[in-house]
Design a protein around this motif. Structure first.
Motif, PDB file in Angstrom:
ATOM      1  N   ILE A 115      35.324  28.750  33.069  1.00 19.41           N
ATOM      2  CA  ILE A 115      34.334  29.710  32.596  1.00 19.41           C
ATOM      3  C   ILE A 115      34.116  30.859  33.580  1.00 19.41           C
ATOM      4  O   ILE A 115      34.020  32.025  33.188  1.00 19.41           O
ATOM      5  N   LEU A 116      34.063  30.550  34.870  1.00 20.42           N
ATOM      6  CA  LEU A 116      33.750  31.591  35.851  1.00 20.42           C
ATOM      7  C   LEU A 116      34.834  32.666  35.928  1.00 20.42           C
ATOM      8  O   LEU A 116      34.553  33.818  36.275  1.00 20.42           O
ATOM      9  N   SER A 117      36.068  32.310  35.599  1.00 22.42           N
ATOM     10  CA  SER A 117      37.118  33.342  35.579  1.00 22.42           C
ATOM     11  C   SER A 117      36.886  34.317  34.427  1.00 22.42           C
ATOM     12  O   SER A 117      37.168  35.521  34.559  1.00 22.42           O
ATOM     13  N   THR A 118      36.375  33.820  33.309  1.00 17.89           N
ATOM     14  CA  THR A 118      36.027  34.713  32.196  1.00 17.89           C
ATOM     15  C   THR A 118      34.796  35.542  32.537  1.00 17.89           C
ATOM     16  O   THR A 118      34.694  36.707  32.136  1.00 17.89           O
ATOM     17  N   VAL A 119      33.866  34.953  33.274  1.00 17.49           N
ATOM     18  CA  VAL A 119      32.677  35.695  33.714  1.00 17.49           C
ATOM     19  C   VAL A 119      33.093  36.925  34.520  1.00 17.49           C
ATOM     20  O   VAL A 119      32.568  38.036  34.311  1.00 17.49           O
ATOM     21  N   GLY A 124      39.249  39.344  28.865  1.00 13.88           N
ATOM     22  CA  GLY A 124      40.241  38.578  29.598  1.00 13.88           C
ATOM     23  C   GLY A 124      40.842  37.432  28.805  1.00 13.88           C
ATOM     24  O   GLY A 124      40.480  37.179  27.661  1.00 13.88           O
ATOM     25  N   SER A 125      41.765  36.738  29.450  1.00 13.26           N
ATOM     26  CA  SER A 125      42.495  35.620  28.838  1.00 13.26           C
ATOM     27  C   SER A 125      42.448  34.414  29.762  1.00 13.26           C
ATOM     28  O   SER A 125      42.308  34.561  30.988  1.00 13.26           O
ATOM     29  N   ARG A 126      42.554  33.228  29.163  1.00 15.00           N
ATOM     30  CA  ARG A 126      42.649  32.007  29.972  1.00 15.00           C
ATOM     31  C   ARG A 126      43.944  31.253  29.640  1.00 15.00           C
ATOM     32  O   ARG A 126      43.988  30.027  29.602  1.00 15.00           O
ATOM     33  N   ALA A 127      44.999  32.017  29.385  1.00 14.46           N
ATOM     34  CA  ALA A 127      46.284  31.394  29.064  1.00 14.46           C
ATOM     35  C   ALA A 127      46.787  30.531  30.216  1.00 14.46           C
ATOM     36  O   ALA A 127      47.413  29.486  29.993  1.00 14.46           O
TER      37      ALA A 127
END
Length: 422
Positions: free
Chosen positions: A122-126, A97-100
């Motif tokens: 962090i939890l969105s990447t998890v 995933g990305s956190r753009a």
């Protein structure tokens, strides 16, 4: 029939910076660098067998004019400066995933902690990493490893921490182990268990989750030899110093080496690192004289992460003051999807060096010999007999050009364990 040792003579180099005989801590002046002009290297299988000065090299290469059986000569035709392969001692390179969107929100004025509280961070990447398959994560890590090796990084640490449950923490660490054992075109991967990154939503308390890690995750990691290192993120929104200390003390008793995410936004982590006898404390943007003293007393390496400062638009860790306080300072990329997505160690080291007024020797040491110390590795980071034949060459005639060009000048020869990758 006994296998012959494969010998390869490499050179001549305009300069060889060995990084040998330098102090482990505190400032380093440029005139302390050992520089060999016109010399070369003899490799035997994966190991450096000899480092020759010009006169010795000129004599030795007479015996290596043609490749014959167990002997070969790799002639360096143009000016080149040889240094040890770079070592990136702190990354989060295994993720999906990305956190753009997080980046855009930070630039629009939201804080890192506010974004995390609203479901980003962090939890969105998890979530994305849990959804990814073993095969997908392996391919992603392999591609990032290729990027690293092209930048001259021959050893890189990789943390778990985007799984946050038994199934997915094991999945990511097994990917690292599998790739480490099956690939030679990327850096050697050093795995670290960062299950204690943040508390996942399915646990009510931080203590409950840390106990879960200790009882359910770490025993299997130890049994499968997936990692011998444990890390924790000590910070508001992650884990407090008090519960972190108890967790790390237990992990240490289980036989794990300790490293700590410390003092990124607030202090407290350095004290824990010193008390538990951590190898390194990483981040340290919020650290001051009190923290420097604690780290020095605890013999803890100070690892600074300029990539996170760039990604967050915040000040750099005070590396100059740390060195002057007598600390061992290491620079790492912190490659991660949220706060340090660039992952370019050479650019970051060059920019930090200019910002903090680090000597060339201090900057290069922080990504070679001292970086090896942060991973507790005593077989790399220096060009000397008996060490791994991990070294890289830049197309220039003077080593000062490397950082002067701030990452634009790239290595055009990369040797890992005696094999030329590029």
């Amino acid at each position: 029939m006994e296998n012959l040792v494969q010998k390869t003579l490499v050179g001549p180099f305009k300069q060889i910076l060995t990084m040998n005989n330098l102090p482990d801590k505190g400032p380093i002046k440029d005139n302390q660098l050992e520089i060999i002009e016109g010399g070369g290297i003899l490799i035997e299988d994966e190991i450096i067998a000899a480092v020759y000065e010009k006169k010795q090299f000129d004599e030795e290469r007479k015996h290596y004019k043609k490749k014959s059986g167990d002997k070969s000569y790799f002639k360096v035709e143009k000016d080149a400066v040889l240094v040890p392969g770079f070592i990136d001692s702190h990354t989060h390179m295994i993720y999906a995933g990305s956190r753009a969107k997080d980046y855009a929100r930070r630039n629009a004025g939201e804080s890192y902690l506010d974004i995390a509280r609203k479901g980003g961070g962090i939890l969105s990447t998890v979530k994305k990493t849990r959804e990814a398959s073993f095969k997908q994560l392996k391919q992603l890590l392999f591609e990032r490893g290729l990027t690293h090796i092209k930048c001259g990084i021959t050893t890189t640490e990789v943390k778990s921490g985007y799984g946050l449950d038994l199934e997915n923490e094991l999945k990511t660490l097994r990917v690292i182990k599998n790739l480490k054992e099956s690939r030679s075109l990327i850096p050697e991967l050093i795995p670290t268990c960062l299950s204690a990154h943040v508390k996942p939503a399915e646990f009510e308390t931080h203590e409950e989750y840390l106990n879960y890690i200790l009882k359910e995750i770490l025993p299997i990691i130890k049994e499968e030899k997936l990692s011998n290192r444990v890390d924790i993120f000590i910070e508001e929104g992650a884990f407090t110093p008090e519960i972190s200390l108890k967790f790390l003390e237990t992990a240490k008793k289980m036989g794990f080496k300790i490293t700590v995410h410390a003092d990124q936004f607030s202090t407290g982590g350095s004290e824990v690192a010193a008390k538990v006898g951590a190898i390194s404390a990483d981040h340290l943007e919020a650290s001051g004289e009190t923290e420097f003293s604690l780290l020095k007393q605890g013999n803890v390496i100070a690892t600074v992460l300029p990539g996170a400062s760039m990604g967050l638009g915040m000040h750099y860790a005070p590396a100059r003051r740390m060195l002057d306080a007598g600390l061992c300072v290491v620079i790492a990329s912190d490659w991660n999807p949220g706060t340090a997505p660039m992952g370019d160690l050479l650019i970051q080291a060059a920019v930090l060096g200019a910002n903090q007024k680090l000597s060339i020797a201090e900057t290069l040491s922080a990504i070679t010999n001292r970086a090896a110390m942060a991973l507790d590795l005593n077989d790399r980071g220096i060009i000397k007999p008996g060490y791994l034949a991990d070294f890289i060459a830049f197309p220039c005639s003077d080593h000062e050009d490397i950082f002067y060009n701030q990452g634009v000048l790239r290595p055009n020869q990369i040797w890992r364990k005696g094999t030329r990758i590029i």
